[in-house]
Design a protein around this motif. Structure first.
Motif, mmCIF file in Angstrom:
data_model
loop_
_atom_site.group_PDB
_atom_site.id
_atom_site.type_symbol
_atom_site.label_atom_id
_atom_site.label_comp_id
_atom_site.label_asym_id
_atom_site.label_seq_id
_atom_site.Cartn_x
_atom_site.Cartn_y
_atom_site.Cartn_z
ATOM 1 N N MET A 70 2.694 17.400 -4.394
ATOM 2 C CA MET A 70 3.757 16.627 -5.035
ATOM 3 C C MET A 70 4.199 15.604 -4.003
ATOM 4 O O MET A 70 4.633 15.972 -2.901
ATOM 5 C CB MET A 70 4.925 17.538 -5.421
ATOM 6 N N VAL A 71 4.052 14.343 -4.347
ATOM 7 C CA VAL A 71 4.407 13.279 -3.405
ATOM 8 C C VAL A 71 5.763 12.727 -3.804
ATOM 9 O O VAL A 71 5.961 12.304 -4.941
ATOM 10 C CB VAL A 71 3.354 12.155 -3.397
ATOM 11 N N ALA A 72 6.689 12.782 -2.874
ATOM 12 C CA ALA A 72 8.030 12.225 -3.074
ATOM 13 C C ALA A 72 8.036 10.831 -2.452
ATOM 14 O O ALA A 72 7.776 10.678 -1.257
ATOM 15 C CB ALA A 72 9.068 13.127 -2.410
ATOM 16 N N TRP A 73 8.308 9.824 -3.279
ATOM 17 C CA TRP A 73 8.250 8.428 -2.851
ATOM 18 C C TRP A 73 9.659 7.853 -2.747
ATOM 19 O O TRP A 73 10.476 8.075 -3.638
ATOM 20 C CB TRP A 73 7.467 7.596 -3.862
ATOM 21 N N GLU A 127 -4.151 5.425 -0.523
ATOM 22 C CA GLU A 127 -4.569 4.400 -1.494
ATOM 23 C C GLU A 127 -3.381 3.984 -2.372
ATOM 24 O O GLU A 127 -3.144 2.796 -2.590
ATOM 25 C CB GLU A 127 -5.698 4.967 -2.364
ATOM 26 N N LEU A 128 -2.631 4.963 -2.862
ATOM 27 C CA LEU A 128 -1.467 4.662 -3.712
ATOM 28 C C LEU A 128 -0.384 3.936 -2.920
ATOM 29 O O LEU A 128 0.282 3.040 -3.451
ATOM 30 C CB LEU A 128 -0.916 5.939 -4.341
ATOM 31 N N SER A 129 -0.230 4.294 -1.667
ATOM 32 C CA SER A 129 0.739 3.617 -0.812
ATOM 33 C C SER A 129 0.385 2.137 -0.691
ATOM 34 O O SER A 129 1.263 1.262 -0.787
ATOM 35 C CB SER A 129 0.767 4.282 0.566
ATOM 36 N N GLU A 130 -0.900 1.854 -0.501
ATOM 37 C CA GLU A 130 -1.340 0.460 -0.391
ATOM 38 C C GLU A 130 -1.173 -0.284 -1.718
ATOM 39 O O GLU A 130 -0.753 -1.443 -1.740
ATOM 40 C CB GLU A 130 -2.785 0.413 0.082
ATOM 41 N N LEU A 131 -1.482 0.398 -2.826
ATOM 42 C CA LEU A 131 -1.352 -0.237 -4.144
ATOM 43 C C LEU A 131 0.099 -0.554 -4.501
ATOM 44 O O LEU A 131 0.377 -1.567 -5.137
ATOM 45 C CB LEU A 131 -1.939 0.667 -5.235
ATOM 46 N N THR A 132 1.011 0.329 -4.101
ATOM 47 C CA THR A 132 2.421 0.169 -4.476
ATOM 48 C C THR A 132 3.249 -0.560 -3.433
ATOM 49 O O THR A 132 4.335 -1.058 -3.739
ATOM 50 C CB THR A 132 3.075 1.547 -4.706
ATOM 51 N N GLY A 133 2.757 -0.588 -2.183
ATOM 52 C CA GLY A 133 3.548 -1.161 -1.105
ATOM 53 C C GLY A 133 4.618 -0.197 -0.605
ATOM 54 O O GLY A 133 5.485 -0.586 0.184
ATOM 55 N N ILE A 134 4.571 1.051 -1.051
ATOM 56 C CA ILE A 134 5.546 2.059 -0.630
ATOM 57 C C ILE A 134 4.932 2.889 0.493
ATOM 58 O O ILE A 134 3.919 3.555 0.299
ATOM 59 C CB ILE A 134 5.945 2.983 -1.809
ATOM 60 N N ASP A 135 5.569 2.848 1.673
ATOM 61 C CA ASP A 135 5.014 3.605 2.796
ATOM 62 C C ASP A 135 5.932 4.726 3.275
ATOM 63 O O ASP A 135 5.635 5.397 4.264
ATOM 64 C CB ASP A 135 4.644 2.677 3.950
ATOM 65 N N ASP A 136 7.038 4.941 2.576
ATOM 66 C CA ASP A 136 7.928 6.050 2.918
ATOM 67 C C ASP A 136 7.774 7.113 1.835
ATOM 68 O O ASP A 136 8.188 6.920 0.684
ATOM 69 C CB ASP A 136 9.380 5.564 2.991
#
Length: 158
Positions: A70-73, A127-136
């Protein structure tokens, strides 16, 4: 008001749906009605809010997915919907949720990812971090399955 046939349909849908080309035809035959009648009633349930969805319950571990994270963004309010859509489109994502934040837990968007290993899940997260620009983000791995059942309605008293 639900009639007896409605209750029988709901009871049947609570069980495993046949893995077949025409599962609704098989279910309709079991109920003694046509597939058209069954689908008409299911659409009515959906329109009336009785039925939200028909979904698969996958036993991830039995299917070979050993790592479930479960990834908390940490996503700003104005980007949540856009980011949620990106997360939901990924084939490894099974759930995306928005949840309230707290002073000690600022993460507002959650996605459930499945992979063969933690390394694979971490590659997907990158990959999702790069696609969304969310790194935290934080990855919370499952350690055991606690529930894989749904509510049961119209069951006979034991």
């Amino acid at each position: 008001m639900l009639d007896k046939l409605d209750q029988e349909i709901i009871k049947l849908l609570q069980e495993n749906i046949p893995l077949a080309e025409q599962p609704y035809m098989i279910l309709a035959n079991q109920l003694g009605i046509t597939e058209e009648e069954l689908l008409k009633r299911l659409n009515k349930y959906k329109e009336e809010g009785i039925l939200r969805r028909v979904a698969v319950i996958l036993n991830h571990r039995e299917a070979g997915f050993k790592a479930n994270g479960m990834v908390a963004w940490l996503v700003s309010k104005d980007k949540r919907e856009e980011v949620a859509k990106i997360l939901a489109r990924h084939s490894a994502t099974t759930h995306v949720y928005q949840r309230p934040t707290y002073p000690d837990w600022p993460y507002s968007l959650f996605s459930m990812l499945h992979g063969q290993s933690q390394a694979e899940v971490e590659e997907i997260v990158q990959e999702l971090s790069e696609l969304t620009g969310i790194d935290d983000y934080q990855i919370l791995y499952s350690t055991e399955e606690l529930k894989k059942t749904s509510m049961k309605y119209f069951i006979e008293e034991q």
